[in-house]
Design an enzyme around this catalytic site. Sequence first.
Site, PDB file in Angstrom:
ATOM      1  N   THR A   1     -34.139  67.538 -14.800  1.00  0.00           N
ATOM      2  CA  THR A   1     -35.182  68.521 -14.479  1.00  0.00           C
ATOM      3  C   THR A   1     -35.792  69.159 -15.731  1.00  0.00           C
ATOM      4  O   THR A   1     -35.135  69.220 -16.764  1.00  0.00           O
ATOM      5  CB  THR A   1     -34.498  69.618 -13.636  1.00  0.00           C
TER       6      THR A   1
ATOM      7  N   ARG B   1     -33.544  66.073   1.345  1.00  0.00           N
ATOM      8  CA  ARG B   1     -32.714  66.965   0.516  1.00  0.00           C
ATOM      9  C   ARG B   1     -33.571  67.732  -0.507  1.00  0.00           C
ATOM     10  O   ARG B   1     -34.403  67.176  -1.201  1.00  0.00           O
ATOM     11  CB  ARG B   1     -31.672  66.120  -0.221  1.00  0.00           C
TER      12      ARG B   1
ATOM     13  N   ASP C   1     -31.967  73.102  -6.038  1.00  0.00           N
ATOM     14  CA  ASP C   1     -32.179  74.508  -6.413  1.00  0.00           C
ATOM     15  C   ASP C   1     -33.528  74.764  -7.091  1.00  0.00           C
ATOM     16  O   ASP C   1     -34.005  75.897  -7.093  1.00  0.00           O
ATOM     17  CB  ASP C   1     -31.080  74.939  -7.401  1.00  0.00           C
TER      18      ASP C   1
ATOM     19  N   THR D   1     -30.962  73.907 -14.616  1.00  0.00           N
ATOM     20  CA  THR D   1     -30.889  72.465 -14.371  1.00  0.00           C
ATOM     21  C   THR D   1     -29.439  72.086 -14.121  1.00  0.00           C
ATOM     22  O   THR D   1     -28.539  72.595 -14.786  1.00  0.00           O
ATOM     23  CB  THR D   1     -31.462  71.644 -15.546  1.00  0.00           C
TER      24      THR D   1
ATOM     25  N   GLY E   1     -27.794  70.818  -8.036  1.00  0.00           N
ATOM     26  CA  GLY E   1     -28.517  71.835  -7.271  1.00  0.00           C
ATOM     27  C   GLY E   1     -27.729  72.533  -6.179  1.00  0.00           C
ATOM     28  O   GLY E   1     -27.897  73.737  -5.963  1.00  0.00           O
TER      29      GLY E   1
HETATM   30  N1  ASP Z   1     -31.241  70.801 -10.181  1.00  0.00           N
HETATM   31  C1  ASP Z   1     -31.909  69.590  -9.774  1.00  0.00           C
HETATM   32  C2  ASP Z   1     -31.602  69.305  -8.332  1.00  0.00           C
HETATM   33  O1  ASP Z   1     -30.486  69.510  -7.917  1.00  0.00           O
HETATM   34  C3  ASP Z   1     -31.526  68.410 -10.581  1.00  0.00           C
HETATM   35  C4  ASP Z   1     -31.481  68.624 -12.056  1.00  0.00           C
HETATM   36  O2  ASP Z   1     -31.551  69.722 -12.558  1.00  0.00           O
HETATM   37  O3  ASP Z   1     -31.358  67.647 -12.764  1.00  0.00           O
HETATM   38  O4  ASP Z   1     -32.467  68.824  -7.638  1.00  0.00           O
END
Ligand code: ASP
Length: 341
Positions: free
Chosen positions: A206, A234, A237, A257, A260
């Site tokens: 992210t 799905r 966060d 990040t 989530g």
């Molecule tokens: N937090 C993000 C999610 O769960 C994924 C990520 O941060 O890489 O969708």
Amino acid sequence: MLRRLLVVWIGLLISAGASADKPTFAIAIHGGAGTIEKSAMTPEKERAYRAKLDEAINAGYQVLEKGGSSLDAIVAAINIMEDSPLFNAGKGAVYTYGGTHELDASIMDGRNREAGAVAGVKHIANPINLARMVMEDSPFVMLAGQGAEDFAKSRGVPMVDNKTFDTEQRRKQLDKAREKLDRKNQQDKDYQASVEALPEPFRMGTVGAVALDKRGNLAAGTSTGGMTAKRYGRIGDSPIIGAGTFADNQSCAVSATGHGEYFIRYNVAADICTRVAYQDKSVAQAADEVINKVLLPVGGTGGVIALDAEGHIALIFNTKGMYRASRRSGEAAEIAIFRDE
Ligand code: ASP
């Protein structure tokens, strides 16, 4: 007379000292946290990441330097990372189990706690811009799926083909993920456990930014493609205010990040700012507590970038690395990827 001059002189010295360690503006960005190790990265790849982080942090910095708002600065930085195939947001978004891309983003204005978010959009090149439109041009905070895209169309945002987000590298990740999931999970049972069994690169990458502008306003934003092989609509966060993104001038700005589901359940971004507001903790201490003492023991991996209204920056993660960069007024940009740098 001499005494008065002395007092003025000492006063000037004190204010010069204070302004030297108190930046008038600042910005920090991340491009995801996870198992990022030097030994597993080619020098070319490392150079490409550092160059893109450098471009993004400086784009945001220049907005702030010219007197632009913290919101404009974070959007400028995030757009550069969304347009790059290197990160799991916009162009480089991961694939869903079904072989498409579903993007999430959110933004928050520290002046007034205004916020905007979009979840599960499939045809928006820069989801952070749409999240900002939701904040500034609708009475809502969060729009999802088709409705979010109908809103985008009504505001003249061009739709892009979902295939725009296809990249070979992410396709390979999906193929590997599906192989593992299908082997472990023939009857679609225990999907979460199977996803957890995937190594971190399948669910991280992210992008996000936090900024403080010359007027003392904080802002935070986050944009993601979510988790490789995600399904059933799905949502992680990243588009959830308080979990992946939070900003309030009274405490701090945070973009997260990581895995989530944990960041949602532990309300990570808001928890950090609450500790700053009510426990008088520094952003560094508050972020360290939440990431390393709350999340890590329960298995929540990832990291955050956090910034307070005095320009203190904290870049905290409990993984091997986090793509990150920061720059405070009058200082050079700092760019890092691995843990020990
Ligand atoms: N937090 C993000 C999610 O769960 C994924 C990520 O941060 O890489 O969708």
